[in-house]
Design a protein around this motif. Structure first.
Motif, short mmCIF file in Angstrom:
data_model
loop_
_atom_site.label_atom_id
_atom_site.label_comp_id
_atom_site.label_asym_id
_atom_site.label_seq_id
_atom_site.Cartn_x
_atom_site.Cartn_y
_atom_site.Cartn_z
N GLU A 171 4.94 -118.35 -66.49
CA GLU A 171 6.12 -118.87 -67.19
C GLU A 171 6.72 -120.09 -66.48
N GLU A 172 6.76 -120.08 -65.17
CA GLU A 172 7.36 -121.24 -64.49
C GLU A 172 6.49 -122.48 -64.68
N VAL A 173 5.19 -122.30 -64.82
CA VAL A 173 4.30 -123.43 -65.11
C VAL A 173 4.54 -123.93 -66.53
N ALA A 174 4.77 -123.02 -67.46
CA ALA A 174 5.10 -123.42 -68.83
C ALA A 174 6.37 -124.26 -68.85
N ASP A 175 7.36 -123.84 -68.07
CA ASP A 175 8.61 -124.60 -68.00
C ASP A 175 8.38 -125.99 -67.44
N ARG A 176 7.51 -126.10 -66.44
CA ARG A 176 7.24 -127.40 -65.84
C ARG A 176 6.49 -128.32 -66.80
N LEU A 177 5.50 -127.77 -67.47
CA LEU A 177 4.72 -128.59 -68.39
C LEU A 177 5.58 -129.15 -69.52
N ALA A 178 6.53 -128.36 -69.98
CA ALA A 178 7.35 -128.76 -71.12
C ALA A 178 8.62 -129.51 -70.71
N ALA A 179 8.89 -129.62 -69.42
CA ALA A 179 10.15 -130.22 -68.95
C ALA A 179 10.19 -131.72 -69.23
N GLY A 180 11.39 -132.22 -69.48
CA GLY A 180 11.61 -133.65 -69.67
C GLY A 180 12.29 -134.26 -68.47
N PRO A 181 12.34 -135.59 -68.40
CA PRO A 181 13.02 -136.27 -67.29
C PRO A 181 14.44 -135.76 -67.10
N GLY A 182 14.81 -135.58 -65.85
CA GLY A 182 16.14 -135.10 -65.53
C GLY A 182 16.21 -133.61 -65.29
N SER A 183 15.21 -132.87 -65.75
CA SER A 183 15.18 -131.44 -65.51
C SER A 183 14.83 -131.17 -64.06
N ARG A 184 15.36 -130.09 -63.49
CA ARG A 184 15.07 -129.78 -62.09
C ARG A 184 13.62 -129.36 -61.89
N VAL A 185 12.93 -128.94 -62.96
CA VAL A 185 11.53 -128.55 -62.82
C VAL A 185 10.57 -129.62 -63.33
N TYR A 186 11.10 -130.77 -63.70
CA TYR A 186 10.26 -131.88 -64.13
C TYR A 186 9.51 -132.44 -62.94
N GLY A 187 8.22 -132.72 -63.12
CA GLY A 187 7.44 -133.23 -62.01
C GLY A 187 6.10 -133.77 -62.47
N VAL A 188 5.13 -133.73 -61.57
CA VAL A 188 3.81 -134.30 -61.85
C VAL A 188 3.17 -133.68 -63.10
N PRO A 189 3.11 -132.34 -63.23
CA PRO A 189 2.49 -131.78 -64.44
C PRO A 189 3.18 -132.24 -65.72
N ARG A 235 -5.07 -144.76 -67.48
CA ARG A 235 -4.44 -143.50 -67.12
C ARG A 235 -4.41 -143.33 -65.60
N ALA A 236 -5.50 -143.69 -64.92
CA ALA A 236 -5.57 -143.54 -63.48
C ALA A 236 -4.50 -144.37 -62.78
N GLU A 237 -4.27 -145.58 -63.27
CA GLU A 237 -3.24 -146.44 -62.66
C GLU A 237 -1.85 -145.85 -62.85
N ALA A 238 -1.56 -145.37 -64.06
CA ALA A 238 -0.25 -144.77 -64.30
C ALA A 238 -0.08 -143.50 -63.49
N PHE A 239 -1.13 -142.68 -63.40
CA PHE A 239 -1.04 -141.43 -62.65
C PHE A 239 -0.88 -141.67 -61.16
N ALA A 240 -1.41 -142.78 -60.65
CA ALA A 240 -1.22 -143.11 -59.24
C ALA A 240 0.26 -143.33 -58.94
N VAL A 241 0.99 -143.93 -59.88
CA VAL A 241 2.43 -144.12 -59.70
C VAL A 241 3.15 -142.77 -59.75
N VAL A 242 2.76 -141.93 -60.69
CA VAL A 242 3.37 -140.60 -60.80
C VAL A 242 3.18 -139.82 -59.50
N ASP A 243 1.95 -139.81 -59.00
CA ASP A 243 1.67 -139.07 -57.76
C ASP A 243 2.51 -139.59 -56.60
N ALA A 244 2.61 -140.89 -56.48
CA ALA A 244 3.39 -141.48 -55.38
C ALA A 244 4.87 -141.17 -55.53
N ALA A 245 5.38 -141.23 -56.75
CA ALA A 245 6.81 -141.02 -56.97
C ALA A 245 7.23 -139.60 -56.62
#
Length: 307
Positions: A171-189, A235-245
């Motif tokens: 369930e916590e993974v489901a919350d992360r996958l569906a989270a939007g910007p600003g959510s405390r569980v928003y992240g790389v996934p 996609r790889a270039e955009a994901f590199a920014v996500v990973d770094a952020a």
């Protein structure tokens, strides 16, 4: 009035007794290594299939079919199912289970014994069911908890023909996958999944419908494919920014992206050019903003990293 005939009873799905019987025949003990928690409640299977919105003309990809509880429900709803299973014992048994419970659907099933993290479109095409109208258009799966995110992202990257799907995850993974910007569980996934699709949480599943029962609830995640936010960068270039952020998510983007850009000043220049305040943190940005930053940053020939 002429009485209407009763609707036919739904075809039987695997009961708890069926699951345990098949497991006993195989001398199978569910393992954490492969995230084996088998669904033993037919009503939960019906709920998942209905929520997935699978059409009768679709070819469904199922990852981790286990003993076949969900497979039977999907065969009732779709034209064909390809099941990808890493466990050789359950992979070999699945066609027999379908033959026992859905003999008329035997030609609509294909089983690929493989690691879903390494499957390719060519692998799936090589075992395509005779009844399949084409490649898979939907993904419906009870994903192993320990690899759910990388498996989902790999499937979306490898199979652009997947138009929609529904997966069951922790369930916590489901919350992360569906989270939007600003959510405390928003992240790389969250950000990476959004590159491919609109992702929403579609419900919660309790623990008692599984054998063995997990300690935590599961969540249903629905997705609908959409076009990537940009074609200006890969996609790889955009994901590199996500990973770094998110590697240093408590830092401002000016600091967090310094390594990616080459220096804090180079990071600031890229952020300003992308219309992003350098004092912002990654958790505030959607995938569209990460893609814009990638457009204005150093072009790398790196691979997809954790995609």
């Amino acid at each position: 009035m002429v009485p209407t005939p009763d609707a036919p009873a739904p075809a039987p799905l695997l009961s708890a007794a069926d699951v345990r019987r098949i497991a006993a025949e195989l001398d199978l003990r569910p393992t954490k290594q492969w995230g084996q928690n088998f669904v033993i409640d037919p009503n939960t299977i019906r709920r998942i299939v209905q929520a997935a919105g699978v059409g009768p003309d679709e070819h469904v990809l199922e990852i981790g079919p286990g003993l076949g509880s969900l497979t039977l429900g999907l065969l009732d709803a779709a034209a064909a199912v390809t099941a990808v299973e890493i466990d050789p014992v359950t992979a070999e048994r699945l066609p027999q289970t379908v033959q026992e419970f859905r003999p008329a659907s035997a030609d609509a099933l294909a089983v690929l014994h493989a690691d879903a993290l390494r499957m390719t479109a060519a692998d799936l095409d090589a075992v395509r069911p005779a009844a399949a109208p084409g490649g898979p258009t939907a993904l419906v799966a009870n994903l192993p908890y320990n690899v759910a995110v990388p498996v989902l992202l790999h499937a979306l990257a490898e199979l652009p023909g997947l138009r929609h799907g529904l997966v069951m995850v922790q369930e916590e993974v489901a919350d992360r996958l569906a989270a939007g910007p600003g959510s405390r569980v928003y992240g790389v996934p969250s950000a990476k999944a959004a590159w491919y699709a609109q992702v929403d949480k579609a419900g919660t599943i309790g623990t008692q419908v599984f054998w063995p029962a997990p300690r935590i609830h599961s969540g249903l995640v629905a997705f609908t494919r959409r076009e990537p936010p940009t074609t200006a960068v890969s996609r790889a270039e955009a994901f590199a920014v996500v990973d770094a952020a998110f590697a240093q998510r408590r830092k401002t983007l000016r600091a967090a992206l310094a390594g990616w850009a080459g220096s804090p000043q180079a990071a600031e220049d890229a952020l300003v050019a992308a219309g992003v305040d350098p004092r912002t943190r990654g958790e505030a940005l959607g995938i569209e903003a990460f893609a814009r930053i990638a457009e204005h940053g150093p072009r790398r020939a790196a691979g997809e990293g954790s995609a």
